[in-house]
Design an enzyme around this catalytic site. Structure first.
Site, PDB file in Angstrom:
ATOM      1  N   HIS A  34       0.601  -1.297   0.093  1.00  0.00           N
ATOM      2  CA  HIS A  34      -0.010  -0.128   0.044  1.00  0.00           C
ATOM      3  C   HIS A  34       0.930   1.509   0.024  1.00  0.00           C
ATOM      4  O   HIS A  34       0.569   2.051  -0.790  1.00  0.00           O
ATOM      5  CB  HIS A  34      -0.869   0.053   1.024  1.00  0.00           C
ATOM      6  CG  HIS A  34      -1.972  -1.012   1.167  1.00  0.00           C
ATOM      7  ND1 HIS A  34      -2.144  -1.803   2.587  1.00  0.00           N
ATOM      8  CD2 HIS A  34      -2.967  -1.410   0.260  1.00  0.00           C
ATOM      9  CE1 HIS A  34      -3.117  -2.569   2.352  1.00  0.00           C
ATOM     10  NE2 HIS A  34      -3.757  -2.295   1.068  1.00  0.00           N
ATOM     11  N   LYS A  88     -18.266  -5.826   7.797  1.00  0.00           N
ATOM     12  CA  LYS A  88     -16.854  -6.436   8.022  1.00  0.00           C
ATOM     13  C   LYS A  88     -16.468  -6.057   9.328  1.00  0.00           C
ATOM     14  O   LYS A  88     -16.308  -4.840   9.507  1.00  0.00           O
ATOM     15  CB  LYS A  88     -15.820  -6.105   7.014  1.00  0.00           C
ATOM     16  CG  LYS A  88     -16.235  -6.914   5.528  1.00  0.00           C
ATOM     17  CD  LYS A  88     -15.016  -6.916   4.661  1.00  0.00           C
ATOM     18  CE  LYS A  88     -14.997  -7.521   3.513  1.00  0.00           C
ATOM     19  NZ  LYS A  88     -14.051  -7.370   2.468  1.00  0.00           N
ATOM     20  N   ARG A 106      -1.961  -6.169  -8.311  1.00  0.00           N
ATOM     21  CA  ARG A 106      -0.779  -7.191  -8.113  1.00  0.00           C
ATOM     22  C   ARG A 106      -0.376  -8.069  -9.155  1.00  0.00           C
ATOM     23  O   ARG A 106       0.503  -8.787  -9.361  1.00  0.00           O
ATOM     24  CB  ARG A 106      -1.179  -7.721  -6.780  1.00  0.00           C
ATOM     25  CG  ARG A 106      -1.020  -6.729  -5.582  1.00  0.00           C
ATOM     26  CD  ARG A 106      -1.611  -7.391  -4.268  1.00  0.00           C
ATOM     27  NE  ARG A 106      -3.195  -7.913  -4.541  1.00  0.00           N
ATOM     28  CZ  ARG A 106      -3.721  -8.252  -3.358  1.00  0.00           C
ATOM     29  NH1 ARG A 106      -3.401  -8.454  -2.204  1.00  0.00           N
ATOM     30  NH2 ARG A 106      -5.074  -8.415  -3.791  1.00  0.00           N
ATOM     31  N   SER A 166      -3.415  -7.549   3.093  1.00  0.00           N
ATOM     32  CA  SER A 166      -3.661  -7.339   4.538  1.00  0.00           C
ATOM     33  C   SER A 166      -4.070  -8.723   4.984  1.00  0.00           C
ATOM     34  O   SER A 166      -3.820  -9.325   6.044  1.00  0.00           O
ATOM     35  CB  SER A 166      -4.588  -6.385   4.520  1.00  0.00           C
ATOM     36  OG  SER A 166      -4.106  -4.951   4.399  1.00  0.00           O
TER      37      SER A 166
END
Length: 159
Positions: free
Chosen positions: A17, A41, A90, A127
């Site tokens: 990040h 969440k 990614r 993460s």
């Protein structure tokens, strides 16, 4: 003034990040880091903890604004007159989802999305993986900044 936003949950912020935020900060006058809140969440870190960690980890950039936001990213952009979203990619698997989001965001508001290829060093990093490895006592010190390592140690005392 050229403005962009780097959105995410940042639970927690990783070196990947930070790489994207750092690179965006060299391209834009102001980079907003939007901690997007998803009430459905439950994160490891509270929103306030995430904001504090990001603030500490980006304090050297000088042109980064950190805020939490609940709602549509395009509404965040409209409210702040931000014309661009910067997202790191990614892998090809990221592209499928992110392209759909970019097209939806553009269709809703005209906001452009710029994709930045992730530094290969961080191409596997998320993460979720950091939290999983840290939960089982693995060393994540090369994956996240020092303040995050410190907070993970506090949150996961049995590691």
């Amino acid at each position: 003034m050229r403005r962009a936003v780097c959105p995410g949950s940042f639970d927690p912020i990783t070196n990947g990040h930070l790489d994207i935020i750092s690179r965006a900060s060299k391209l834009y006058d102001v980079v907003h880091v939007a901690v997007m809140i998803n009430k459905s969440k439950q994160g490891l870190f509270s929103v306030d903890e995430r904001l504090a960690l990001i603030e500490e980890c980006t304090s050297g950039y000088g042109n980064v604004v950190i805020e939490a936001f609940h709602g549509l990213l395009v509404d965040y952009c409209k409210q702040r007159d931000i014309p661009a979203i910067v997202k790191g990619l990614r892998a090809v698997s990221d592209f499928d989802y992110e392209l759909q989001m970019a097209q939806m965001n553009h269709g809703l508001s005209g906001v452009e999305t710029l994709f930045v290829p992730t530094n290969p060093t961080y191409s596997f990093l998320s993460s979720s993986l950091v939290k999983e490895v840290a939960t089982w006592g693995g060393d994540v010190s090369h994956l996240v900044p020092g303040p995050v390592v410190r907070m993970l140690t506090e949150k996961l005392p049995g590691r």
